[in-house]
Scaffold this motif. Structure first.
Motif, short mmCIF file in Angstrom:
data_model
loop_
_atom_site.label_atom_id
_atom_site.label_comp_id
_atom_site.label_asym_id
_atom_site.label_seq_id
_atom_site.Cartn_x
_atom_site.Cartn_y
_atom_site.Cartn_z
N LYS A 134 0.87 -1.18 0.00
CA LYS A 134 0.00 0.00 0.00
C LYS A 134 0.91 1.23 0.00
O LYS A 134 1.91 1.26 0.72
CB LYS A 134 -0.89 0.01 1.24
N GLU A 162 -7.65 9.35 -1.48
CA GLU A 162 -7.79 9.17 -0.04
C GLU A 162 -6.46 8.87 0.64
O GLU A 162 -6.35 8.93 1.87
CB GLU A 162 -8.79 8.04 0.26
N ARG A 163 -5.44 8.56 -0.15
CA ARG A 163 -4.12 8.25 0.41
C ARG A 163 -3.12 9.38 0.22
O ARG A 163 -1.92 9.20 0.43
CB ARG A 163 -3.59 6.94 -0.20
N CYS A 184 -1.38 6.53 8.34
CA CYS A 184 -1.41 5.06 8.46
C CYS A 184 -2.84 4.54 8.36
O CYS A 184 -3.09 3.53 7.69
CB CYS A 184 -0.77 4.62 9.78
N ALA A 185 -3.77 5.23 9.00
CA ALA A 185 -5.17 4.80 8.94
C ALA A 185 -5.70 4.88 7.51
O ALA A 185 -6.47 4.02 7.08
CB ALA A 185 -6.02 5.66 9.87
N GLY A 188 -4.98 1.88 5.73
CA GLY A 188 -5.51 0.65 6.32
C GLY A 188 -4.53 -0.03 7.26
O GLY A 188 -4.64 -1.24 7.50
N GLU A 189 -3.59 0.75 7.80
CA GLU A 189 -2.59 0.23 8.74
C GLU A 189 -2.60 1.10 9.99
O GLU A 189 -1.64 1.81 10.28
CB GLU A 189 -1.20 0.22 8.10
N PRO A 190 -3.68 1.07 10.77
CA PRO A 190 -3.85 2.04 11.85
C PRO A 190 -2.79 2.01 12.94
O PRO A 190 -2.50 3.05 13.55
CB PRO A 190 -5.23 1.71 12.42
N THR A 195 4.45 -0.12 8.57
CA THR A 195 4.48 0.99 7.62
C THR A 195 5.82 1.70 7.66
O THR A 195 6.34 1.99 8.74
CB THR A 195 3.36 2.00 7.95
#
Length: 199
Positions: A134, A162-163, A184-185, A188-190, A195
Motif C-alpha cells: 500500500k 484518499e491516500r 497510516c489509517a 488501512g494500517e492504523p 508501515t
C-alpha cells in the motif's frame, strides 16, 4: 543493492508512505528555476538574479500571511514579489504593482507546470503497488499550496485521493505522531507497525 537492514524492514512492512517535496518531486530545484523565470519577466532594469535572491529570502522567512492579516496565500506572496522588486520592507498590504502581479502569476504557473513525477519515480511506486504494498503521500504545508502541487503531479491518480494526506488540513503536521496516525489509517494500517515513512 539496498542494505540488508533495509531489505529486512521492507520484508516486514505492508505499506510505504512518501514525503512529497524533495522526495518524490525535486521541489527546491523547480522553485529556483521558476523564481528566476518570473524575476526575468518582471525585474525591469534590475538584474533578475538579484530580484530572485530577494524573493527567495522573503519566501523562506515569511512563506504565509501572519494571523490575522486577512490575506490569502496568493495575495501575500504577490506582496513578497512587490517587496523583492522594489527592495521595500513594506509587507505589501498597500497593494501590488502590475509587475508584482505578473511575477507572482509567472512563478506560480511555471512551478506548477514543472511539478511532475519523473518517469522513474512513477515506475518505482507502481512496482511497489504491483508487489502488494500500500502506498501513500504525507506532506506538510498550507492546504491550498500543497493541494495545488498534488493536483499538478497527479498524486491522486497514482496513489488514490484518499491516500494523499495534506498535513495542513489537520490539527498537527509532521513530526507530530497524530498526523502519522492519520496517514497510516488512510492506508488501512492504523497501528503503523508495518508501515515505512520515506523522506
Amino acid at each position: 543493492r539496498p542494505p540488508a537492514d533495509a531489505m529486512r524492514s521492507l520484508c516486514r512492512c505492508r505499506a510505504v508512505i512518501f514525503d512529497l517535496d524533495d522526495t518524490l518531486v525535486p521541489t527546491s530545484k523547480i522553485d529556483r528555476a521558476a523564481i528566476l523565470h518570473a524575476a526575468a519577466l518582471a525585474s525591469g532594469d534590475e538584474l533578475p538574479a538579484v530580484v530572485a535572491a530577494r524573493f527567495s529570502e522573503l519566501l523562506k522567512a515569511e512563506p504565509f500571511p501572519p494571523e490575522p492579516s486577512g490575506l490569502d496565500v496568493p495575495a501575500w506572496r504577490t506582496g513578497l514579489w512587490e517587496r523583492a522588486l522594489s527592495g521595500s520592507s513594506s509587507d505589501g498590504r498597500a497593494g501590488a504593482s502590475p509587475a508584482a502581479r505578473q511575477a507572482y502569476e509567472a512563478w506560480s504557473s511555471e512551478r506548477l507546470s514543472s511539478f511532475r513525477f519523473a518517469d522513474d519515480v512513477d515506475a518505482m511506486v507502481r512496482r511497489l503497488q504491483s508487489a502488494g504494498y500500500k502506498t501513500g503521500v504525507l506532506t506538510n504545508g498550507h492546504a491550498d499550496v500543497q493541494r495545488a502541487k498534488t493536483a499538478a503531479c497527479g498524486a491522486g491518480s497514482l496513489f488514490g485521493e484518499e491516500r494523499v494526506i495534506i498535513a495542513g488540513e489537520h490539527a498537527e503536521q509532521k513530526p507530530h505522531a497524530s498526523i502519522f496516525r492519520v496517514a497510516c489509517a488512510a492506508l488501512g494500517e492504523p497501528d503503523g507497525s508495518a508501515t515505512l515513512m520515506v523522506g
